[in-house]
Design a protein around this motif. Structure first.
Motif, mmCIF file in Angstrom:
data_model
loop_
_atom_site.group_PDB
_atom_site.id
_atom_site.type_symbol
_atom_site.label_atom_id
_atom_site.label_comp_id
_atom_site.label_asym_id
_atom_site.label_seq_id
_atom_site.Cartn_x
_atom_site.Cartn_y
_atom_site.Cartn_z
ATOM 1 N N SER A 30 -1.330 57.439 6.269
ATOM 2 C CA SER A 30 -0.939 57.391 4.908
ATOM 3 C C SER A 30 -1.971 57.987 3.973
ATOM 4 C CB SER A 30 -1.083 55.972 4.571
ATOM 5 O OG SER A 30 0.004 55.272 5.350
ATOM 6 N N TYR A 31 -3.140 58.192 4.247
ATOM 7 C CA TYR A 31 -4.221 58.764 3.424
ATOM 8 C C TYR A 31 -4.178 60.184 3.527
ATOM 9 C CZ TYR A 31 -6.487 54.597 1.666
ATOM 10 O OH TYR A 31 -6.869 53.476 0.740
ATOM 11 N N LEU A 32 -3.904 60.610 4.613
ATOM 12 C CA LEU A 32 -3.873 62.152 4.810
ATOM 13 C C LEU A 32 -2.755 62.579 3.968
ATOM 14 C CD1 LEU A 32 -4.714 62.548 8.600
ATOM 15 C CD2 LEU A 32 -6.129 63.267 6.608
ATOM 16 N N LYS A 33 -1.517 62.113 4.118
ATOM 17 C CA LYS A 33 -0.278 62.593 3.243
ATOM 18 C C LYS A 33 -0.283 62.236 1.741
ATOM 19 C CE LYS A 33 3.097 61.160 6.963
ATOM 20 N NZ LYS A 33 4.058 59.979 7.551
ATOM 21 N N ALA A 34 -1.424 61.370 1.451
ATOM 22 C CA ALA A 34 -1.647 61.442 0.005
ATOM 23 C C ALA A 34 -2.640 62.449 -0.482
ATOM 24 C CB ALA A 34 -2.002 59.822 -0.349
ATOM 25 N N GLY A 35 -3.145 63.183 0.480
ATOM 26 C CA GLY A 35 -4.158 64.228 0.176
ATOM 27 C C GLY A 35 -5.496 64.012 0.418
ATOM 28 N N ALA A 36 -5.722 62.677 1.134
ATOM 29 C CA ALA A 36 -7.157 62.378 1.367
ATOM 30 C C ALA A 36 -7.836 63.379 2.211
ATOM 31 C CB ALA A 36 -7.341 61.121 1.686
ATOM 32 N N ILE A 37 -9.209 63.701 1.876
ATOM 33 C CA ILE A 37 -10.006 64.449 2.868
ATOM 34 C C ILE A 37 -10.975 63.516 3.346
ATOM 35 C CG2 ILE A 37 -11.719 66.542 3.070
ATOM 36 C CD1 ILE A 37 -10.204 67.513 0.385
ATOM 37 N N PRO A 38 -11.095 63.291 4.670
ATOM 38 C CA PRO A 38 -12.022 62.379 5.528
ATOM 39 C C PRO A 38 -13.432 63.217 5.326
ATOM 40 C CG PRO A 38 -10.119 62.623 6.882
ATOM 41 C CD PRO A 38 -9.876 63.740 5.708
ATOM 42 N N PHE A 111 -11.879 44.942 -1.213
ATOM 43 C CA PHE A 111 -10.729 44.296 -1.303
ATOM 44 C C PHE A 111 -10.315 43.910 0.171
ATOM 45 C CE2 PHE A 111 -6.108 44.386 -1.542
ATOM 46 C CZ PHE A 111 -5.766 43.140 -2.426
ATOM 47 N N LYS A 112 -9.815 42.789 0.485
ATOM 48 C CA LYS A 112 -9.411 42.350 1.788
ATOM 49 C C LYS A 112 -7.516 41.968 1.332
ATOM 50 C CE LYS A 112 -9.186 38.745 5.319
ATOM 51 N NZ LYS A 112 -9.586 37.529 5.804
ATOM 52 N N PRO A 113 -6.876 42.571 1.961
ATOM 53 C CA PRO A 113 -5.365 42.357 1.617
ATOM 54 C C PRO A 113 -5.050 41.106 2.767
ATOM 55 C CG PRO A 113 -5.713 44.044 3.221
ATOM 56 C CD PRO A 113 -6.839 43.777 2.747
ATOM 57 N N SER A 114 -3.761 40.481 2.014
ATOM 58 C CA SER A 114 -3.279 39.417 2.755
ATOM 59 C C SER A 114 -2.930 39.873 4.045
ATOM 60 C CB SER A 114 -2.094 38.798 2.059
ATOM 61 O OG SER A 114 -2.517 38.402 0.628
ATOM 62 N N GLN A 115 -2.881 38.908 5.148
ATOM 63 C CA GLN A 115 -2.432 39.283 6.509
ATOM 64 C C GLN A 115 -0.869 39.832 6.471
ATOM 65 O OE1 GLN A 115 -3.531 36.413 9.295
ATOM 66 N NE2 GLN A 115 -1.555 36.782 10.484
ATOM 67 N N GLY A 116 -0.551 40.911 7.158
ATOM 68 C CA GLY A 116 0.598 41.580 7.284
ATOM 69 C C GLY A 116 0.957 42.515 6.263
ATOM 70 N N ARG A 117 0.208 42.702 5.164
ATOM 71 C CA ARG A 117 0.385 43.710 4.231
ATOM 72 C C ARG A 117 0.036 45.210 4.651
ATOM 73 N NH1 ARG A 117 -0.401 42.577 -1.624
ATOM 74 N NH2 ARG A 117 0.841 44.508 -1.877
ATOM 75 N N VAL A 118 -0.845 45.228 5.450
ATOM 76 C CA VAL A 118 -1.424 46.655 6.108
ATOM 77 C C VAL A 118 -1.547 46.605 7.442
ATOM 78 C CG1 VAL A 118 -3.466 48.153 6.039
ATOM 79 C CG2 VAL A 118 -3.036 46.806 3.853
ATOM 80 N N SER A 119 -0.951 47.396 8.294
ATOM 81 C CA SER A 119 -0.762 47.692 9.681
ATOM 82 C C SER A 119 -2.226 47.556 10.545
ATOM 83 C CB SER A 119 -0.482 48.961 9.977
ATOM 84 O OG SER A 119 -0.244 49.302 11.352
ATOM 85 N N SER A 120 -2.329 46.741 11.410
ATOM 86 C CA SER A 120 -3.727 46.990 12.035
ATOM 87 C C SER A 120 -3.669 47.572 13.161
ATOM 88 C CB SER A 120 -3.997 45.019 12.326
ATOM 89 O OG SER A 120 -2.980 44.702 13.535
ATOM 90 N N GLY A 154 -6.766 52.727 -3.763
ATOM 91 C CA GLY A 154 -6.944 52.848 -2.352
ATOM 92 C C GLY A 154 -5.854 51.878 -1.736
ATOM 93 N N PHE A 155 -5.486 50.724 -2.191
ATOM 94 C CA PHE A 155 -4.501 49.776 -1.496
ATOM 95 C C PHE A 155 -3.225 50.230 -1.745
ATOM 96 C CE2 PHE A 155 -2.002 46.083 -1.295
ATOM 97 C CZ PHE A 155 -2.418 45.753 -0.047
ATOM 98 N N LYS A 156 -2.848 51.080 -2.931
ATOM 99 C CA LYS A 156 -1.659 51.644 -2.987
ATOM 100 C C LYS A 156 -1.203 52.556 -2.001
ATOM 101 C CE LYS A 156 -0.857 50.259 -7.899
ATOM 102 N NZ LYS A 156 -0.690 50.749 -9.297
ATOM 103 N N VAL A 157 -2.194 53.412 -1.663
ATOM 104 C CA VAL A 157 -1.947 54.442 -0.552
ATOM 105 C C VAL A 157 -1.436 53.649 0.604
ATOM 106 C CG1 VAL A 157 -3.086 56.243 0.902
ATOM 107 C CG2 VAL A 157 -3.543 56.048 -1.745
#
Length: 157
Positions: A30-38, A111-120, A154-157
């Protein structure tokens, strides 16, 4: 640690140093598709299970504002990098405070998202072990940033 193709995810254990990942986690994709550079990968507490970031592979991560203090854990390496302005955003893994504690220790936001909102999937702290079937605790990936707005982005990505 979040799996990235071609990188290892040791979670601070020497025996996992040869385990090179063959694919990116959905989070990295997701981050790479959004243009992030690790840029860099932060240190982690051994087994991602401590409020101080130290392991026998990479050593200890210290608070960038006062090296006699901890930067917290287990995602303290990422929080320290963000606080020192070495990275604009960090991604940490949180079960019981591993993003939020380092953020508080280093004066940044986590920020810690709620369980299930982000893939683990593709997160090393969520590997199966003898306790996996008996636990409702799941590792969740959350952003670490200089501001709340950074974490929201960051969370929206």
């Amino acid at each position: 640690q979040i799996h990235q193709k071609g990188k290892f995810s040791s979670v601070g254990f020497a025996h996992l140093m040869q385990e090179v990942q063959t694919e990116d986690s959905p989070i990295v994709e997701s981050y790479l598709k959004a243009g992030a550079i690790p840029l860099v990968r932060g240190n982690v507490a051994m087994g991602a299970m401590s409020i101080h970031t130290k392991n026998l592979v990479f050593g200890e991560s210290l608070n960038p504002y006062n090296t006699s203090r901890s930067c917290g854990g287990s995602s303290g390496g990422d929080a320290g990098l963000v606080a020192a302005r070495c990275a604009p955003l960090g991604l940490g893994i949180d079960i019981g405070g591993s993003v939020r504690i380092p953020a508080a220790f280093t004066g940044v936001y986590g920020f810690k998202p709620s369980q299930g909102r982000v893939s683990s999937r593709g997160v090393s702290a969520s590997r199966k072990n003898i306790y996996s079937e008996n636990s409702d605790l799941h590792s969740l990936c959350g952003p670490i940033g200089i501001s709340v707005d950074d974490c929201v982005l960051g969370f929206k990505v």
